[in-house]
Design a protein around this motif. Structure first.
Motif, PDB file in Angstrom:
ATOM      1  N   ALA C 340      25.303 -22.238   9.629  1.00 58.46           N
ATOM      2  CA  ALA C 340      25.211 -23.082  10.824  1.00 58.46           C
ATOM      3  C   ALA C 340      26.236 -22.625  11.860  1.00 58.46           C
ATOM      4  O   ALA C 340      25.937 -22.544  13.052  1.00 58.46           O
ATOM      5  CB  ALA C 340      25.445 -24.547  10.443  1.00 58.46           C
ATOM      6  N   TYR C 341      27.459 -22.331  11.411  1.00 57.40           N
ATOM      7  CA  TYR C 341      28.479 -21.820  12.335  1.00 57.40           C
ATOM      8  C   TYR C 341      28.025 -20.512  12.972  1.00 57.40           C
ATOM      9  O   TYR C 341      28.240 -20.275  14.155  1.00 57.40           O
ATOM     10  CB  TYR C 341      29.823 -21.611  11.616  1.00 57.40           C
ATOM     11  CG  TYR C 341      30.762 -22.777  11.776  1.00 57.40           C
ATOM     12  CD1 TYR C 341      31.480 -22.944  12.962  1.00 57.40           C
ATOM     13  CD2 TYR C 341      30.935 -23.706  10.754  1.00 57.40           C
ATOM     14  CE1 TYR C 341      32.337 -24.020  13.131  1.00 57.40           C
ATOM     15  CE2 TYR C 341      31.797 -24.786  10.910  1.00 57.40           C
ATOM     16  CZ  TYR C 341      32.495 -24.939  12.099  1.00 57.40           C
ATOM     17  OH  TYR C 341      33.346 -25.986  12.266  1.00 57.40           O
ATOM     18  N   ASP C 342      27.400 -19.680  12.158  1.00 58.61           N
ATOM     19  CA  ASP C 342      26.937 -18.398  12.689  1.00 58.61           C
ATOM     20  C   ASP C 342      25.914 -18.617  13.799  1.00 58.61           C
ATOM     21  O   ASP C 342      26.008 -18.050  14.886  1.00 58.61           O
ATOM     22  CB  ASP C 342      26.343 -17.573  11.544  1.00 58.61           C
ATOM     23  CG  ASP C 342      25.981 -16.165  12.003  1.00 58.61           C
ATOM     24  OD1 ASP C 342      26.896 -15.457  12.494  1.00 58.61           O
ATOM     25  OD2 ASP C 342      24.795 -15.804  11.924  1.00 58.61           O
ATOM     26  N   LEU C 343      24.945 -19.479  13.513  1.00 56.97           N
ATOM     27  CA  LEU C 343      23.912 -19.784  14.520  1.00 56.97           C
ATOM     28  C   LEU C 343      24.539 -20.393  15.762  1.00 56.97           C
ATOM     29  O   LEU C 343      24.266 -19.998  16.896  1.00 56.97           O
ATOM     30  CB  LEU C 343      22.902 -20.773  13.920  1.00 56.97           C
ATOM     31  CG  LEU C 343      21.830 -21.281  14.892  1.00 56.97           C
ATOM     32  CD1 LEU C 343      20.664 -20.300  14.957  1.00 56.97           C
ATOM     33  CD2 LEU C 343      21.325 -22.673  14.489  1.00 56.97           C
ATOM     34  N   HIS C 346      26.894 -18.272  18.027  1.00 59.66           N
ATOM     35  CA  HIS C 346      26.172 -17.264  18.814  1.00 59.66           C
ATOM     36  C   HIS C 346      25.109 -17.886  19.695  1.00 59.66           C
ATOM     37  O   HIS C 346      24.387 -17.175  20.381  1.00 59.66           O
ATOM     38  CB  HIS C 346      25.553 -16.215  17.882  1.00 59.66           C
ATOM     39  CG  HIS C 346      26.580 -15.390  17.177  1.00 59.66           C
ATOM     40  ND1 HIS C 346      27.064 -15.728  15.934  1.00 59.66           N
ATOM     41  CD2 HIS C 346      27.260 -14.281  17.560  1.00 59.66           C
ATOM     42  CE1 HIS C 346      27.979 -14.845  15.557  1.00 59.66           C
ATOM     43  NE2 HIS C 346      28.125 -13.953  16.538  1.00 59.66           N
ATOM     44  N   GLN C 347      25.037 -19.229  19.650  1.00 58.69           N
ATOM     45  CA  GLN C 347      24.080 -19.957  20.504  1.00 58.69           C
ATOM     46  C   GLN C 347      22.684 -19.346  20.419  1.00 58.69           C
ATOM     47  O   GLN C 347      22.013 -19.136  21.421  1.00 58.69           O
ATOM     48  CB  GLN C 347      24.583 -19.966  21.958  1.00 58.69           C
ATOM     49  CG  GLN C 347      25.799 -20.856  22.153  1.00 58.69           C
ATOM     50  CD  GLN C 347      25.445 -22.341  22.106  1.00 58.69           C
ATOM     51  OE1 GLN C 347      24.610 -22.822  22.857  1.00 58.69           O
ATOM     52  NE2 GLN C 347      26.050 -23.080  21.178  1.00 58.69           N
ATOM     53  N   ARG C 348      22.267 -19.075  19.183  1.00 62.00           N
ATOM     54  CA  ARG C 348      20.938 -18.511  18.963  1.00 62.00           C
ATOM     55  C   ARG C 348      19.888 -19.613  18.890  1.00 62.00           C
ATOM     56  O   ARG C 348      20.191 -20.772  18.617  1.00 62.00           O
ATOM     57  CB  ARG C 348      20.923 -17.731  17.636  1.00 62.00           C
ATOM     58  CG  ARG C 348      21.555 -16.362  17.718  1.00 62.00           C
ATOM     59  CD  ARG C 348      21.077 -15.487  16.550  1.00 62.00           C
ATOM     60  NE  ARG C 348      21.276 -16.129  15.270  1.00 62.00           N
ATOM     61  CZ  ARG C 348      22.353 -15.945  14.490  1.00 62.00           C
ATOM     62  NH1 ARG C 348      23.329 -15.128  14.865  1.00 62.00           N
ATOM     63  NH2 ARG C 348      22.467 -16.571  13.346  1.00 62.00           N
ATOM     64  N   ASP C 349      18.657 -19.207  19.079  1.00 64.59           N
ATOM     65  CA  ASP C 349      17.513 -20.049  18.750  1.00 64.59           C
ATOM     66  C   ASP C 349      17.514 -21.378  19.520  1.00 64.59           C
ATOM     67  O   ASP C 349      17.054 -22.400  19.011  1.00 64.59           O
ATOM     68  CB  ASP C 349      17.531 -20.314  17.223  1.00 64.59           C
ATOM     69  CG  ASP C 349      16.201 -20.864  16.725  1.00 64.59           C
ATOM     70  OD1 ASP C 349      15.170 -20.645  17.403  1.00 64.59           O
ATOM     71  OD2 ASP C 349      16.210 -21.530  15.671  1.00 64.59           O
ATOM     72  N   GLY C 350      18.044 -21.330  20.743  1.00 68.25           N
ATOM     73  CA  GLY C 350      18.012 -22.543  21.579  1.00 68.25           C
ATOM     74  C   GLY C 350      18.790 -23.706  21.017  1.00 68.25           C
ATOM     75  O   GLY C 350      18.510 -24.871  21.306  1.00 68.25           O
ATOM     76  N   VAL C 351      19.804 -23.417  20.212  1.00 65.77           N
ATOM     77  CA  VAL C 351      20.533 -24.490  19.546  1.00 65.77           C
ATOM     78  C   VAL C 351      21.289 -25.361  20.545  1.00 65.77           C
ATOM     79  O   VAL C 351      21.910 -24.876  21.479  1.00 65.77           O
ATOM     80  CB  VAL C 351      21.521 -23.918  18.504  1.00 65.77           C
ATOM     81  CG1 VAL C 351      22.630 -23.107  19.168  1.00 65.77           C
ATOM     82  CG2 VAL C 351      22.106 -25.039  17.639  1.00 65.77           C
TER      83      VAL C 351
END
Lengths: 358, 358, 358, 358
Positions: C340-343, C346-351
């Motif tokens: 989750a921290y990784d995602l 990096h503000q991936r996937d429209g998070v």
């Protein structure tokens, strides 16, 4: 432009009649506005009944929507033909009261610059708006152009009802998450309800007994509506708030029972925001007043006016946040205003507000 | 430390007696303070007379100056032997009321976190300060170290009289250049006068009739002192203000005549700041209340407490801005407190405040 | 209750790992809360990157939703098994800062009672909420029961995102009819948009460039959304306001360009309400700052905390005024928090926000 | 009344000369005032140096004390022959800015009614007061009669210096018991010091290095005066406040070092009230700005004007609370104003303010 016009004139207690008057000529700072829509206010009924004294021969009414017919010689920044409103309260902007933000108590021309209710001139100390034409004094401070796309009836509540009603919430300093009770859901109470909603109150309790008003109350933002004839409103509000009471109580009728109930449901440290026009001395009962030790605030507010206020209220309408058209329940021609007064003063036929069109 | 102590105890209406009690043991969040000086308040006289009910056996008094004798197990940031005061109001800091700044209406432990007058505990809901020792609850929120160089009598007014009096000016939001009237120049009214001066009022009018109080009023900051037995105070204040009235009227007695006079001298848009403890319903007369349309504010305030408030008040004393020692007109040993009550409750001998020393 | 628990621990810059820790035992004023849902904040990413220093071994996270597992011996008014949240900021209520309403700068235990950011303890100076259990300090001031009927994800934004975002509007003192620009529409900016709407702004302009955020911005209350990559946001806002500028500009990112743009669109007398966490010195450009003569207000606000704040925010949710669930774009088990921290970092996937469930 | 008059006229950067001009004729809303005393402001020196651009041929000066010579045709409530002052800022009262209390940013005649610095007209956009006569625009909003018994030099600081200086304390919302630092003790800083004292600050620290100013600082209310050439003022203020910092820091010079020092001594949650006119971009250093999380307020204020403001300031003088005559260190005839500019712009001979008398 004709030289004569029709106007609703106070003759004597019990009699407001439609009569002919000269169309006035604007002084240097005035604007002559041709009325396209106006309305009757509860205060006008007080005048009609002789409870609030005005000069005989005065044109009544303080809620003008119209078109600039002629500008005074010193008026800049407006154009003839513009659609405008002006507030019920028309502050000069230049008195000591105005210069410290107390525009409604404007004392322009008085010794100290403060005068109780001094900002209220239309239909009180100068001719008002229930006529074909009205002179707007201090026009540069008071004319507010109607945004494109808004119809007369959309902005008809701005000069008084909406400005007063909203001020009930504003003077109560309603905050996000507040619980607010509004006593009486007439036109002003309904706008107080809408104002509380607009400012972030999350539990809004309207009090009334007329079914139609109770229904509109929900549309205007009330989460709960209490019928004071079906239940004791103080008990019911305490029940609805689980014994906590309200952060802000708004009085929108002008009677001892509503004022007192507003105090009784108020939590310690809360604010009683009073909009009503009272007709007798008020009593502050000892216990709910915590013998003077409850850190309570009681504020009274007279309708805020001036063009900036009007601009903001019309922004509220233009933004679609609130629609006050449901408050207009009846429409009359100016020619029939005497019948409109009859209907309105007797509160027949579920009347809330009447649009009057010359 | 002895195991028993002397304390002024409410026995029944009409009787407060000095008796023996066990020295209490501090709970985890409390501090035991050895009283070096305390005083009697008008509220204590209400209790004495049975007008304000408290539990039989309760130690009276809410104005402690003393030395920390023993700290509760969880109390940090203070040391035994420190000279301290605590406010008459001892907020917990943790209730909903406190968390939104309404410390005096602290409802710690109640369902919603608000309780009328809930912050007032000493001599009301827990044992008070007219004793050799007092337990200060929520000590970390309430103990305020006395700055070096200040004597007991210099800070004796801080816990209640000065905090309450100043709050009259603060709740009135006194501004530079304001005209302020203060009704009654007892200890609290005198401090309201001082508070108005401290906040920048430029015309301060004190109202009383006792010559000694009228004289001290000038020393505390009044520009004019009106003897309400010699003249009609409303007329005189209107004369002194050249018909303008006052921006802020402070009520510091707790009666209908003073409350009403405060309203009558208030300009439109002004604030009536009420400090008095009333003993009956109040009447708001219609005309000076402008029928509810005068943009008036009426605020009641219960003495602000807590260590930050006490710190600030002692800063006022330490800075030399104000000296409240002239308010201490008599001194008694705790052993003689019954005589002190007799003197104070009958307001004999020009008494303002009595320093009580165990 | 197990003796060991999983927790997301800061090891060194670049490394937050899930590890085992002892379940802590509550002190007298604490509460042990079993986390049912929590989330990751942008601040946590600052910590991860070493930009904001915290102690090695500290559990990260400051947005707890859970169930009271065990109450400290002195905690009253709550029950084990209650569903609660606590704010990201957990004020003591008893410091000088708290006693004058400055809860987020709580300096409990310090000499003067003020400490920059002192109210922020979770995942900063004490173990945080990204764990199976968290100790809530000063539990009586900080535990806020979740109203019946609200699910975890409905209140998950209350501890930080919504409290911070709303405070942007509150510190800007948004009034009915205001025009407000909100720079950046990340989770906090979106809640600032919602807060401005809730307080009565009638023209709300959100600025961002991520399509998904721009879309949610409208749902949260923006009347206009400006894509700063497509147009110059200052020019566009001046165009949208017809050259008038905004009454309140809210900075919700923490960079020089957004701060400066906020100043550039501000009308004279307006307020720049700053929520961002800056990472370098800021520049106030001379011209839009009117050389210091524009009657401007610049206010910074750290997330308000405490149980009364949490209660009010949950009231907003319960009332249906606002729904923050669309901000939860992803869900992870606590076991997978490193992913989750990784995602998120990096503000991936429209998070926008990730719900973490132990 | 002569037809020609002498006036100090801006010719080009570096040159303000005394020349002849026609005595102007008042328009309907104006008043012609015969100047009896005026003075030179630091802003005038900026104009002289070409740092602040004004039209060539403009009469400089914005601090008029004089006698009404002639009233415009529409002006009521004043009489020719009255002694009056007018503020440096002469608001119209009727613009949107004025109607929401933002008088100094008056945009009368502009599209939206707001204009940066728009209320400042004398010696900026219209002819000013360093002349034998001046036209006061919007006279009804701006003429303030001098109370009987006050001499010209007693009220000479009211139009600008005292109004600006006091506003530093007012915009800082100084409260009873506050600690306040005032950076620079020129005329405005000295009045900020006096204003802080008048509002109840109990520790006031003035910063300067000129011995004469440091001495007057104490007379105006400073409890401590720090010589920034002898010690580091930030360190010294932190020492004087025992590490606590100040509640309110007032910047009264207009430079990066003073602005920054004001921020560095500010406690979390405190207010930086800025009066200075800056000549370049400002930097907000990250650490004392708490990275944007310190709950700080930065407010800039342009001199408040209007007759009600002037009335209140003259009340302060009349009440004897403050005497600003010590600020008048030199006196020149209008005929010698070029020499006065020379002295003042070079800050020779311990000059604070120069009284100029036509």
């Amino acid at each position: 432009m004709p030289q004569m016009m029709k106007a609703a004139i106070f003759v004597e207690p019990g009699r407001i009649v439609l009569d002919e008057k000269k169309v006035p000529d604007p002084g240097p700072l005035d604007a002559l506005v041709r009325i396209t829509t106006t309305t009757i206010c509860g205060t006008d009924v007080h005048i009609l009944k002789g409870e609030y004294p005005v000069a005989k021969g005065l044109t009544i009414g303080h809620e003008p929507v119209g078109i600039i017919e002629k500008l005074g010689s010193a008026v800049e920044g407006f154009e003839e033909g513009q659609r405008v409103i002006a507030g019920a309260i028309t502050p000069s902007g230049i008195s000591n009261a105005c210069l410290c933000g107390c525009h409604s108590q404007d004392g322009a021309g008085t010794k100290h610059g403060f005068k109780p209710l001094g900002g209220w001139r239309f239909g009180n100390t100068i001719d008002g708006a229930q006529a074909e034409y009205v002179l707007v004094p201090d026009a540069m401070a008071n004319l507010a152009p109607i945004p494109d796309g808004l119809e007369d009836e959309q902005v008809l509540m701005c000069p008084d009802i909406m400005s007063t009603g909203f001020s009930g919430a504003e003077s109560g300093a309603v905050k996000i998450g507040d619980t607010v009770a509004v006593f009486a859901q007439g036109p002003i109470g309904l706008c107080a309800t809408a104002g509380a909603r607009l400012m972030g109150a999350t539990t809004i309790i309207g009090v009334d007994t007329v079914p139609a008003r109770m229904e509109i109350a929900r549309a205007m933002g009330a989460d709960h509506v209490v019928d004071f004839k079906a239940v004791d409103p103080v008990e019911e509000i305490m029940r609805l708030t689980d014994g906590r009471g309200v952060d802000v109580a708004i009085e929108a009728l002008g009677t001892q029972p509503t004022f007192e109930a507003a105090l009784r449901v108020l939590r310690p440290g809360g604010t009683l925001s009073s909009l009503g026009v009272y007709s007798g001395d008020l009593t502050l009962p000892l216990a709910p007043f915590c013998a003077g030790l409850g850190d309570h605030t009681i504020r009274t507010t007279l309708c805020p006016g001036g063009k900036e206020r009007m601009r903001r209220l019309m922004e509220v309408i233009a933004s679609g946040r609130i629609d006050t058209r449901p408050l207009v329940t009846h429409r009359y021609a100016l020619d029939d205003i005497e019948s409109a007064y009859d209907l309105f003063s007797h509160q027949r036929d579920g009347v809330l507000k009447i649009a009057i069109q010359p």
